[in-house]
Design a protein around this motif. Sequence first.
Motif, PDB file in Angstrom:
ATOM      1  N   ALA A 134      17.150 -86.625  40.028  1.00  0.00           N
ATOM      2  CA  ALA A 134      18.387 -86.751  39.259  1.00  0.00           C
ATOM      3  C   ALA A 134      18.764 -85.395  38.673  1.00  0.00           C
ATOM      4  O   ALA A 134      17.911 -84.663  38.183  1.00  0.00           O
TER       5      ALA A 134
ATOM      6  N   SER B  15      19.579 -82.261  46.019  1.00  0.00           N
ATOM      7  CA  SER B  15      19.052 -83.111  47.087  1.00  0.00           C
ATOM      8  C   SER B  15      17.624 -82.714  47.432  1.00  0.00           C
ATOM      9  O   SER B  15      17.232 -81.558  47.287  1.00  0.00           O
TER      10      SER B  15
ATOM     11  N   TYR C 126       7.861 -90.412  36.280  1.00  0.00           N
ATOM     12  CA  TYR C 126       8.676 -89.229  36.546  1.00  0.00           C
ATOM     13  C   TYR C 126       8.217 -88.057  35.693  1.00  0.00           C
ATOM     14  O   TYR C 126       7.419 -88.206  34.772  1.00  0.00           O
TER      15      TYR C 126
ATOM     16  N   SER D 129      10.700 -90.689  45.134  1.00  0.00           N
ATOM     17  CA  SER D 129      11.736 -91.623  45.571  1.00  0.00           C
ATOM     18  C   SER D 129      13.128 -91.034  45.416  1.00  0.00           C
ATOM     19  O   SER D 129      14.019 -91.342  46.201  1.00  0.00           O
ATOM     20  N   SER D 130      13.315 -90.189  44.387  1.00  0.00           N
ATOM     21  CA  SER D 130      14.636 -89.635  44.138  1.00  0.00           C
ATOM     22  C   SER D 130      14.543 -88.487  43.139  1.00  0.00           C
ATOM     23  O   SER D 130      13.498 -88.264  42.516  1.00  0.00           O
TER      24      SER D 130
ATOM     25  N   ASN E 130      11.511 -88.386  40.297  1.00  0.00           N
ATOM     26  CA  ASN E 130      10.999 -89.751  40.204  1.00  0.00           C
ATOM     27  C   ASN E 130       9.989 -90.043  41.310  1.00  0.00           C
ATOM     28  O   ASN E 130      10.291 -89.846  42.490  1.00  0.00           O
TER      29      ASN E 130
END
Length: 139
Positions: free
Chosen positions: A72, A61, A113, A69-70, A82
């Motif tokens: 993985a 997290s 990314y 944005s995120s 990303n």
Amino acid sequence: KSIATDTYTAGNGATYDSDLVLYSALAGAHNEGLRITSDARGLSEFTAKAWIEFNGNNTVSITNSHNFSSIADEGVGQYRLNFANYMANANFCINTHDYSWGNGWSDSQTTSYYKVKRRNQADGAYQDVAKIWSLVFGD
């Protein structure tokens, strides 16, 4: 030196401020030195395009970030970060550090990314890390 606020006019005739721009006079010409966008990003050669602190253990997290944005989880000790706003090209500088004494690196960078990988220094096996920080400079 001068400061200007760019404005634009919407279809309904309303005028909005968009970006704040700092100009500097170099060699007699006015050159854009810093642009602060309406989403609060600073765009220049001397501001970070993105930074992140994330938890790479268990449920991966983002703890805190700018322009990501995120994230993985791509397996033990392997993460894909990303961008929220893509880079202009894939030739950007990445500085990544973690909370362990392991070996780490960033690779597979694209405009959208890049990947971060961490290994245990003793045996070379991929290793999840509790805290990882990464900083990006470039276009």
